[in-house]
Design a protein around this motif. Structure first.
Motif, PDB file in Angstrom:
ATOM      1  N   ALA A   5      20.138   2.859  -6.361  1.00 45.78           N
ATOM      2  CA  ALA A   5      19.440   4.010  -5.797  1.00 45.78           C
ATOM      3  C   ALA A   5      18.167   4.302  -6.572  1.00 45.78           C
ATOM      4  CB  ALA A   5      20.363   5.227  -5.798  1.00 45.78           C
ATOM      5  N   ASP A   6      18.222   4.237  -7.911  1.00 45.28           N
ATOM      6  CA  ASP A   6      17.028   4.483  -8.724  1.00 45.28           C
ATOM      7  C   ASP A   6      15.952   3.437  -8.469  1.00 45.28           C
ATOM      8  OD1 ASP A   6      18.180   6.712  -9.841  1.00 45.28           O
ATOM      9  OD2 ASP A   6      18.977   5.631 -11.593  1.00 45.28           O
ATOM     10  N   ALA A   7      16.351   2.160  -8.428  1.00 43.91           N
ATOM     11  CA  ALA A   7      15.385   1.085  -8.196  1.00 43.91           C
ATOM     12  C   ALA A   7      14.742   1.205  -6.817  1.00 43.91           C
ATOM     13  CB  ALA A   7      16.066  -0.273  -8.344  1.00 43.91           C
ATOM     14  N   THR A   8      15.544   1.565  -5.820  1.00 40.88           N
ATOM     15  CA  THR A   8      15.005   1.719  -4.466  1.00 40.88           C
ATOM     16  C   THR A   8      13.996   2.862  -4.396  1.00 40.88           C
ATOM     17  OG1 THR A   8      17.066   0.870  -3.544  1.00 40.88           O
ATOM     18  CG2 THR A   8      15.617   2.083  -2.057  1.00 40.88           C
ATOM     19  N   LEU A   9      14.297   3.974  -5.060  1.00 38.63           N
ATOM     20  CA  LEU A   9      13.404   5.121  -5.029  1.00 38.63           C
ATOM     21  C   LEU A   9      12.085   4.813  -5.725  1.00 38.63           C
ATOM     22  CD1 LEU A   9      13.161   8.048  -4.142  1.00 38.63           C
ATOM     23  CD2 LEU A   9      14.147   8.738  -6.340  1.00 38.63           C
ATOM     24  N   ILE A  10      12.159   4.191  -6.905  1.00 38.83           N
ATOM     25  CA  ILE A  10      10.930   3.858  -7.650  1.00 38.83           C
ATOM     26  C   ILE A  10      10.102   2.820  -6.886  1.00 38.83           C
ATOM     27  CG2 ILE A  10      10.061   2.821  -9.774  1.00 38.83           C
ATOM     28  CD1 ILE A  10      12.491   3.997 -11.209  1.00 38.83           C
ATOM     29  N   GLY A  11      10.754   1.763  -6.376  1.00 37.58           N
ATOM     30  CA  GLY A  11      10.036   0.731  -5.643  1.00 37.58           C
ATOM     31  C   GLY A  11       9.384   1.249  -4.376  1.00 37.58           C
ATOM     32  N   SER A  12      10.062   2.169  -3.685  1.00 34.06           N
ATOM     33  CA  SER A  12       9.486   2.729  -2.464  1.00 34.06           C
ATOM     34  C   SER A  12       8.229   3.532  -2.767  1.00 34.06           C
ATOM     35  CB  SER A  12      10.525   3.603  -1.759  1.00 34.06           C
ATOM     36  OG  SER A  12      11.643   2.837  -1.357  1.00 34.06           O
ATOM     37  N   ARG A  13       8.253   4.279  -3.869  1.00 36.50           N
ATOM     38  CA  ARG A  13       7.071   5.060  -4.222  1.00 36.50           C
ATOM     39  C   ARG A  13       5.887   4.146  -4.539  1.00 36.50           C
ATOM     40  NH1 ARG A  13      10.150   9.487  -8.128  1.00 36.50           N
ATOM     41  NH2 ARG A  13      11.028  10.754  -6.422  1.00 36.50           N
ATOM     42  N   TRP A  14       6.142   3.086  -5.337  1.00 33.71           N
ATOM     43  CA  TRP A  14       5.073   2.152  -5.644  1.00 33.71           C
ATOM     44  C   TRP A  14       4.602   1.415  -4.391  1.00 33.71           C
ATOM     45  CZ3 TRP A  14       1.907   1.853  -9.504  1.00 33.71           C
ATOM     46  CH2 TRP A  14       2.260   2.375 -10.746  1.00 33.71           C
ATOM     47  N   GLY A  15       5.526   1.106  -3.492  1.00 34.47           N
ATOM     48  CA  GLY A  15       5.133   0.465  -2.246  1.00 34.47           C
ATOM     49  C   GLY A  15       4.210   1.328  -1.420  1.00 34.47           C
ATOM     50  N   GLN A  16       4.495   2.619  -1.328  1.00 32.42           N
ATOM     51  CA  GLN A  16       3.621   3.523  -0.590  1.00 32.42           C
ATOM     52  C   GLN A  16       2.239   3.611  -1.219  1.00 32.42           C
ATOM     53  OE1 GLN A  16       5.833   7.168  -0.586  1.00 32.42           O
ATOM     54  NE2 GLN A  16       7.372   6.448   0.876  1.00 32.42           N
ATOM     55  N   ILE A  17       2.192   3.651  -2.561  1.00 33.46           N
ATOM     56  CA  ILE A  17       0.897   3.727  -3.250  1.00 33.46           C
ATOM     57  C   ILE A  17       0.067   2.477  -2.972  1.00 33.46           C
ATOM     58  CG2 ILE A  17      -0.192   3.754  -5.527  1.00 33.46           C
ATOM     59  CD1 ILE A  17       2.137   5.498  -6.487  1.00 33.46           C
ATOM     60  N   ALA A  25       8.900   0.637   2.511  1.00 27.00           N
ATOM     61  CA  ALA A  25       7.873   0.563   1.484  1.00 27.00           C
ATOM     62  C   ALA A  25       8.202  -0.478   0.430  1.00 27.00           C
ATOM     63  CB  ALA A  25       7.691   1.940   0.839  1.00 27.00           C
ATOM     64  N   PHE A  26       9.491  -0.636   0.093  1.00 27.11           N
ATOM     65  CA  PHE A  26       9.873  -1.625  -0.909  1.00 27.11           C
ATOM     66  C   PHE A  26       9.590  -3.041  -0.396  1.00 27.11           C
ATOM     67  CE2 PHE A  26      12.916  -1.378  -4.695  1.00 27.11           C
ATOM     68  CZ  PHE A  26      12.197  -2.340  -5.368  1.00 27.11           C
ATOM     69  N   GLN A  27       9.867  -3.293   0.874  1.00 25.71           N
ATOM     70  CA  GLN A  27       9.572  -4.597   1.452  1.00 25.71           C
ATOM     71  C   GLN A  27       8.073  -4.866   1.487  1.00 25.71           C
ATOM     72  OE1 GLN A  27      11.726  -3.880   5.124  1.00 25.71           O
ATOM     73  NE2 GLN A  27      13.347  -5.303   4.548  1.00 25.71           N
ATOM     74  N   LEU A  28       7.271  -3.827   1.740  1.00 30.86           N
ATOM     75  CA  LEU A  28       5.814  -3.987   1.713  1.00 30.86           C
ATOM     76  C   LEU A  28       5.316  -4.306   0.317  1.00 30.86           C
ATOM     77  CD1 LEU A  28       4.756  -1.088   4.105  1.00 30.86           C
ATOM     78  CD2 LEU A  28       4.626  -3.539   4.559  1.00 30.86           C
ATOM     79  N   LEU A  29       5.927  -3.710  -0.705  1.00 30.18           N
ATOM     80  CA  LEU A  29       5.583  -4.035  -2.084  1.00 30.18           C
ATOM     81  C   LEU A  29       5.884  -5.499  -2.371  1.00 30.18           C
ATOM     82  CD1 LEU A  29       4.774  -3.229  -4.987  1.00 30.18           C
ATOM     83  CD2 LEU A  29       7.153  -2.536  -5.353  1.00 30.18           C
ATOM     84  N   GLU A  30       7.026  -5.964  -1.946  1.00 33.56           N
ATOM     85  CA  GLU A  30       7.397  -7.367  -2.125  1.00 33.56           C
ATOM     86  C   GLU A  30       6.428  -8.281  -1.386  1.00 33.56           C
ATOM     87  OE1 GLU A  30      11.712  -9.055  -2.163  1.00 33.56           O
ATOM     88  OE2 GLU A  30      10.955  -9.297  -0.118  1.00 33.56           O
ATOM     89  N   LEU A  31       6.050  -7.902  -0.167  1.00 36.11           N
ATOM     90  CA  LEU A  31       5.113  -8.708   0.614  1.00 36.11           C
ATOM     91  C   LEU A  31       3.751  -8.764  -0.067  1.00 36.11           C
ATOM     92  CD1 LEU A  31       4.661  -8.634   4.444  1.00 36.11           C
ATOM     93  CD2 LEU A  31       2.657  -8.368   2.998  1.00 36.11           C
ATOM     94  N   PHE A  32       3.266  -7.647  -0.573  1.00 35.45           N
ATOM     95  CA  PHE A  32       1.945  -7.584  -1.203  1.00 35.45           C
ATOM     96  C   PHE A  32       1.883  -8.510  -2.416  1.00 35.45           C
ATOM     97  CE2 PHE A  32      -0.983  -5.795  -4.305  1.00 35.45           C
ATOM     98  CZ  PHE A  32      -2.120  -5.572  -3.551  1.00 35.45           C
ATOM     99  N   ILE A  33       2.875  -8.445  -3.283  1.00 31.12           N
ATOM    100  CA  ILE A  33       2.865  -9.251  -4.499  1.00 31.12           C
ATOM    101  C   ILE A  33       3.094 -10.724  -4.177  1.00 31.12           C
ATOM    102  CG2 ILE A  33       4.034  -9.628  -6.700  1.00 31.12           C
ATOM    103  CD1 ILE A  33       4.566  -6.644  -6.834  1.00 31.12           C
ATOM    104  N   SER A  34       4.006 -11.029  -3.271  1.00 27.65           N
ATOM    105  CA  SER A  34       4.274 -12.427  -2.918  1.00 27.65           C
ATOM    106  C   SER A  34       3.076 -13.061  -2.231  1.00 27.65           C
ATOM    107  CB  SER A  34       5.508 -12.507  -2.005  1.00 27.65           C
ATOM    108  OG  SER A  34       6.657 -12.001  -2.653  1.00 27.65           O
ATOM    109  N   LEU A  35       2.414 -12.327  -1.347  1.00 33.58           N
ATOM    110  CA  LEU A  35       1.245 -12.862  -0.660  1.00 33.58           C
ATOM    111  C   LEU A  35       0.104 -13.103  -1.639  1.00 33.58           C
ATOM    112  CD1 LEU A  35       0.204 -13.639   2.134  1.00 33.58           C
ATOM    113  CD2 LEU A  35      -0.592 -11.300   2.428  1.00 33.58           C
TER     114      LEU A  35
END
Length: 374
Positions: free
Chosen positions: A76-88, A3-13
């Motif tokens: 660990a905190d950054a990964t958890l928060i980023g994954s949640r935002w990525g899923q949303i 999910a974190f990688q998808l968040l990065e992809l969404f914003i970069s794209l």
């Protein structure tokens, strides 16, 4: 891809699409040729689709530095928060894309029903000039009572649909309208509109991409207006046709808005077309489209693919290229090509254990609470 990688992809794209639109706008400002501008904006649609395909299927180069070294707890905190935002964000994008796709399919079904209700008109074809009949060879010409504007369609067989009210136009005015629609078909604009709708479905959330679509739609009409009119007298007659379009209809027919190239369009576009025709009457333009502009757009697209924001704290700084996506690497492995589909970490951190502790903590806390009534 997590999910974190998808968040990065969404914003970069999204950033890449904005940079590409700005590039096409700048190239369009550097030329006064309507054909070249149409080539720029049509190539922009191909480039936008290419950016999406490249982003989800191939590794990307990492020119920007990765996030700095963090402690295991911070990571660990950054990964958890980023994954949640990525899923949303993934759910948000998928819902919008599905809605846009259903709307496009609904428009296609309505358009198919409209074409079935529109009979051919051999009498009209016989009354047209011989030169225009030759241009219409292989094109279905149909009449309908359900539309206020002509439109053309091209999928299996090209066709032109005329409202019955347009039969009241003079033979010269009707010929100009048909020449405009023939220019659309000869340039494969209806097929290009399909590509435009696919791009707008993928980037449905991006206002800059919708702005690019409006620029392409206007440039298509300007090119076909130029193809339909050759002399000042024809331009004057064509302007009278556009005035009649404004008088007859208050808005475009919604039944074919999504997939049909309407002759009238919106009033803003009509005003710009009329102004451009008036300019051409005083300064004729007969320059062909430049292929160099399209090549510049493609080159800019390849350069813009390097604009990738390193938002994922798990990115490694030891590799210039990101890992190959799982779906692409699995296909390449099947054909005997070995690619790296994992990160090369430059530090040993127990962030995975810390992340698991944070995930398990709420469950453990709930289990320790006494049951009601004890």
């Amino acid at each position: 891809m997590n999910a974190f990688q998808l968040l990065e992809l969404f914003i970069s794209l999204s950033l890449q699409a904005t940079l590409l639109a700005l590039t096409c706008w700048a190239l369009g400002r550097c030329t006064a040729n309507d054909c070249t501008r149409a080539r720029i904006w049509s190539t922009c649609q191909i480039a936008l689709l290419s950016l999406f395909v490249l982003a989800i299927s191939l590794p990307h180069v990492r020119l920007l530095p990765s996030p700095g070294t963090q402690s295991p707890d911070q990571l660990a905190d950054a990964t958890l928060i980023g994954s949640r935002w990525g899923q949303i964000i993934v759910i948000f994008w998928a819902a919008g894309a599905a809605f846009s796709l259903l709307a496009m399919l609904r428009s296609a079904m309505k358009l198919r029903r409209l074409l079935q209700e529109s009979p051919t008109s051999p009498t009209l074809m016989a009354n047209l000039p011989v030169a225009l009949q030759q241009q219409l060879a292989g094109i279905d010409l149909r009449i309908t009572n359900h539309l206020q504007h002509p439109f053309c369609w091209q999928f299996h067989r090209p066709l032109i649909v005329l409202p019955r009210s347009y039969l009241c136009l003079s033979p010269q005015e009707l010929s100009l309208v048909l020449r405009h629609e023939i220019a659309h078909l000869q340039s494969a604009h209806p097929l290009g509109l399909w590509l435009q709708r696919i791009v707008e479905t993928i980037y449905w959330y991006h206002p800059v991409v919708w702005w690019c679509g409006r620029q392409l739609s206007l440039s298509r009409e300007l090119v076909c207006d130029m193809a339909a009119t050759q002399t000042r007298d024809e331009i004057a007659q064509y302007l009278r046709v556009l005035l009649k379009v404004v008088e007859q209809a208050d808005e475009a027919d919604p039944r074919v808005w999504g997939l049909g190239l309407l002759f009238g369009g919106d009033f803003g576009a009509l005003a710009q077309r009329a102004r451009r025709l008036a300019e051409r009457a005083s300064r004729p333009q007969s320059f062909p489209a430049s292929n160099g502009a399209a090549a510049l757009v493609i080159a800019a697209c390849l350069l813009i693919t390097t604009a990738w924001l390193p938002l994922n704290p798990l990115n490694s700084s030891r590799a210039l290229w990101s890992p190959c996506p799982a779906w692409t690497s699995s296909v390449l492995h099947d054909v005997g090509i070995s690619v790296r589909d994992y990160e090369i970490y430059d530090r040993q951190l127990d962030w995975q254990d810390r992340l698991q502790d944070r995930i398990d903590l709420p469950a453990a806390t709930n289990s320790m609470q006494p049951a009601s009534g004890d």
